[in-house]
Design a protein around this motif. Structure first.
Motif, short mmCIF file in Angstrom:
data_model
loop_
_atom_site.label_atom_id
_atom_site.label_comp_id
_atom_site.label_asym_id
_atom_site.label_seq_id
_atom_site.Cartn_x
_atom_site.Cartn_y
_atom_site.Cartn_z
N THR A 56 2.50 1.79 -3.12
CA THR A 56 1.60 2.05 -4.39
C THR A 56 1.24 3.53 -4.19
O THR A 56 1.04 4.34 -5.21
CB THR A 56 0.51 1.12 -4.84
OG1 THR A 56 -0.09 0.92 -3.53
CG2 THR A 56 1.09 -0.30 -5.67
N LEU A 57 0.77 3.71 -2.94
CA LEU A 57 -0.02 5.04 -2.75
C LEU A 57 0.85 6.09 -2.17
O LEU A 57 0.59 7.27 -1.97
CB LEU A 57 -1.08 4.84 -1.51
CG LEU A 57 -2.28 3.93 -2.11
CD1 LEU A 57 -3.07 3.83 -0.83
CD2 LEU A 57 -3.02 4.42 -3.21
N LEU A 71 -4.70 6.31 4.81
CA LEU A 71 -5.39 5.23 4.77
C LEU A 71 -5.61 4.90 6.48
O LEU A 71 -6.78 4.57 6.83
CB LEU A 71 -4.79 4.08 4.24
CG LEU A 71 -5.42 2.92 4.15
CD1 LEU A 71 -5.27 2.28 2.78
CD2 LEU A 71 -4.92 1.89 5.18
N GLN A 131 -11.83 1.50 2.56
CA GLN A 131 -10.51 1.78 2.19
C GLN A 131 -9.67 0.90 1.08
O GLN A 131 -8.49 1.18 0.91
CB GLN A 131 -9.59 1.78 3.64
CG GLN A 131 -9.68 3.06 4.18
CD GLN A 131 -10.88 3.35 4.86
OE1 GLN A 131 -11.62 2.58 5.48
NE2 GLN A 131 -11.64 4.68 4.81
N VAL A 179 0.99 -1.30 -0.08
CA VAL A 179 -0.12 -0.02 -0.17
C VAL A 179 0.97 1.15 -0.24
O VAL A 179 0.60 2.27 -0.90
CB VAL A 179 -0.85 0.00 1.20
CG1 VAL A 179 -1.68 1.39 1.49
CG2 VAL A 179 -1.72 -1.08 1.19
N ASN A 180 1.98 1.37 0.87
CA ASN A 180 2.84 2.43 1.02
C ASN A 180 3.60 2.35 -0.36
O ASN A 180 3.76 3.65 -0.77
CB ASN A 180 3.73 2.02 2.10
CG ASN A 180 3.50 2.75 3.49
OD1 ASN A 180 2.79 3.91 3.23
ND2 ASN A 180 3.91 2.51 4.38
N GLY A 236 -0.33 8.61 1.15
CA GLY A 236 -1.41 7.86 1.09
C GLY A 236 -1.65 6.86 2.36
O GLY A 236 -2.75 6.44 2.71
#
Ligand code: C2E
Ligand code: MG
Ligand code: MG
Length: 599
Positions: A231-232, A240, A292, A228-229, A236
């Motif tokens: 990609t976002l 989240l 989310q 997640v970190n 981001g």
């Protein structure tokens, strides 16, 4: 200076900070309020005993002192069971008692002195109450104190100084309590941080212990948060976590404390919740993360009598680990087998995903290989080669161990029988057996059938049982092993020296060999110095007529020392690492002693 002070003060006066400070737990509230009552009463008592108390009527004052002492002692003893609202009554009662004292003193310095006790009220309410409630108490005691002081004829300057002092102390205490509580909050999510969690957890455990009520702990871990970190971006990821924790906080009651324990790890304390209900709440929170676009895993554990904070925490951690290793996006309750994980493993056995590795066991006197230990591996389609420590403990909990154990026994016996036919000599195979398998009454039958089907001589088979297996149902396990030995199969106590209290029952355990845990071998002094513990273990084994196998021998020097100590067999990377069986050729991946010494 003023602007700077205001900048620091202002955030603490925001509506979000109006709630009572985190420090206001029942334990701290009870102790502080009780002590303030007792100390106040003792101080007044002292003034009543001194000669300069003036003409005041002391009899009713003694009555007030007695009441204050009684309230203080009761609060200290059982105050932690009072509801929070009860403390408003106690603080109000304190205000009334002090006002009566001011009046009874009849004016002069004694009335002024009793008026200074309002500071105690100020401290108590601004330390523990939300701003609005604390302000109401402040106004109440300021008004009462002003009226009483005027009634007994005190001068305006005395009243102003007394009231002013109490108000300043009140506000400073309120500010300090909130500033201190900030240190227990995570700045990103405003949830408790690790420090706040530790304190809240200790308080909750203490309360559960005293009230004899249940309590559960849930640990959460966001699945694939690193991705997640990636990609976002970190912003981001932070967003989240913020949104997720807001969504979660909205679903929880005030006494259900949620903390951000680490980067993407959260902990939830659930007083009064047994593990099933905690599991349901955990599922609800996991579902709330759907918007989310992420999932998370949860591990639940319920408090057992005598649990310390770290014991309960580590059980919840084991459950979380199980949830993750069973494929994530699920809740796992400690001690409750995860059926999904069990099914996956049983399916893996049927699909032929398990593989046996063999590690040679040598006769230390001749360095000749006499057989091998069978060590299972799981060729997982997604996770790659999974080591036994990463799935055997869960398999034991879920019951899948029986399917795994049947397969490993069959695979090892079949392989040993083949080796025996190929070499024409007795080739020993050691198979690890879990406690749960030995507690099944039909286990000896399974062993007998497997040997019959594979044609293996019983003397070639050793079952390895770890010391801790004997911790529960010792008699059941011992009976099973006796039956197995009657078939001619040997039994070895695995990882000897790492369990506890086996020594006292060692002579009652039906065994033929001791496997000395590799921690003892690794602790051997490199200079060949004395090794009293190892010496004692070998002597003990000899006295009980057990052969010894030293595990984890990595250097030629260790092998020499063990041989000199009288240890009969050895196993370790020096002689060979565990490797897949290769039909028709050498059984194990052999590593030469020289190669090992070089690395
Ligand atoms: P264990 O029975 O004590 O097995 C020895 C472990 O030590 C093996 O780890 C082996 O790879 C490792 N080892 C051997 N020599 C050395 C050495 O020189 N240095 C070091 N550092 N390690 C060495 P492995 O294969 O990961 O197995 C771990 C444990 O899993 C085993 O401990 C055993 O308790 C359990 N296990 C393995 N296979 C089975 C099985 O088929 N059934 C059951 N119930 N348990 C199994
Ligand atoms: Mg073993
Ligand atoms: Mg071992």
């Amino acid at each position: 200076v003023l602007a700077g002070s205001w900048a620091r003060l202002a955030p603490l006066l925001r509506p979000s900070q109006w709630r009572k400070p985190a420090i206001a737990t029942h334990r701290v509230l009870a102790t502080t309020t009780g002590l303030l009552y007792v100390c106040g009463a003792l101080l007044v008592m002292a003034t009543l005993c001194l000669p300069d108390r003036g003409a005041a009527d002391v009899a009713p004052m003694w009555g007030l002192v007695a009441i204050a002492l009684a309230i203080g002692a009761t609060t200290l003893a059982v105050g932690r069971r009072f509801p929070h609202g009860m403390y408003h009554v106690l603080v109000g009662a304190g205000t009334v008692i002090i006002t009566l004292l001011v009046l009874l003193a009849g004016g002069g310095s004694l009335s002024l002195a009793y008026g200074s006790l309002y500071v105690f009220v100020a401290i108590d309410c601004f330390f523990f109450f939300a701003w609005p409630a604390a302000m109401l108490h402040l106004v109440a005691f300021e008004v009462l104190s002003a009226l009483a002081s005027r009634h007994v004829g005190l001068g305006f300057s005395g009243i102003l100084l007394q009231q002013g002092c109490a108000a300043v102390v009140a506000l400073v205490v309120g500010w300090l309590a909130r500033a201190a509580a900030q240190a227990e909050r995570d700045p990103l999510t405003s949830l408790l941080n690790r420090r706040g969690f530790d304190r809240a957890f200790a308080d909750a455990l203490d309360a559960a212990h005293h009230s004899q009520t249940v309590l559960s702990l849930v640990l959460f871990d966001v699945d694939f948060f690193k991705q997640v970190n990636d990609t976002l971006g970190h912003l981001g990821g932070d967003r989240l976590l913020q949104q997720g924790s807001q969504a979660w906080s909205a679903l929880l009651r005030a006494d259900q404390k949620l903390a951000r324990y680490g980067g993407d790890e959260f902990a939830l304390i659930l007083p009064g919740c047994p593990s099933d209900r905690a599991g349901a709440i955990a599922d609800q929170l996991r579902a709330a993360l759907q918007p989310q676009g992420v999932t998370c895993s949860a591990g639940v554990a319920e408090r057992q009598p005598g649990d310390s904070a770290s014991m309960l925490f580590s059980r919840a951690d084991v459950a979380l680990y199980e949830a993750k290793s069973n494929g994530r996006a699920q809740t796992s309750i400690y001690g409750r087998p995860g059926r999904r994980g069990a099914e996956e493993l049983e399916q893996a056995v049927r699909a032929g995903q398990l593989e046996m590795y063999y590690q040679p066991i040598v006769d230390l006197a001749t360095s000749r290989e006499i057989g091998a230990e069978a060590l299972v591996r799981w060729n997982h389609p997604d996770r790659g080669l999974v080591m036994p420590n990463d799935f055997i403990p869960q398999a034991e909990q879920s019951g899948a161990i029986h399917a795994v154990g049947r397969w490993t026994l069959m695979a090892a016996c079949r392989h040993a029988a083949r080796e025996q036919r190929r070499t024409g000599a007795l080739w020993h195979v050691s198979v690890n057996v879990a406690g749960a398998e030995l507690r099944r009454p039909d286990y000896p039958v399974l062993v007998a059938e497997t040997m019959e089907q594979t044609g293996l001589t019983s003397a070639a088979l050793t079952l390895e049982v770890t010391e801790t297996t004997f911790d529960t149902e010792t008699d059941v396990v011992a009976t099973c092993l006796q039956q197995v030995r009657r078939l001619g199969v040997r039994v070895a106590i695995d990882d000897f020296g790492t369990g506890h209290s086996t020594l006292s029952r060692l002579d009652r355990i039906p065994a033929d060999a001791l496997k000395i845990d590799r921690s003892f071998v690794q602790a051997l002094p490199a200079d060949g110095g004395p090794a009293p513990v190892l010496e004692a273990i070998v002597a003990l084994a000899r006295a009980l007529h057990l052969t010894t196998v030293a595990e984890g021998i990595e250097t030629a020097r260790q092998a020499t020392t063990l041989r000199a100590l009288g240890c009969s067999h050895g196993q370790g990377y020096l002689f060979g690492r565990p490797g897949p069986a290769r039909t028709g050729s050498v059984v194990t991946q052999r590593t030469s002693a020289a190669a090992v010494t070089r690395t």
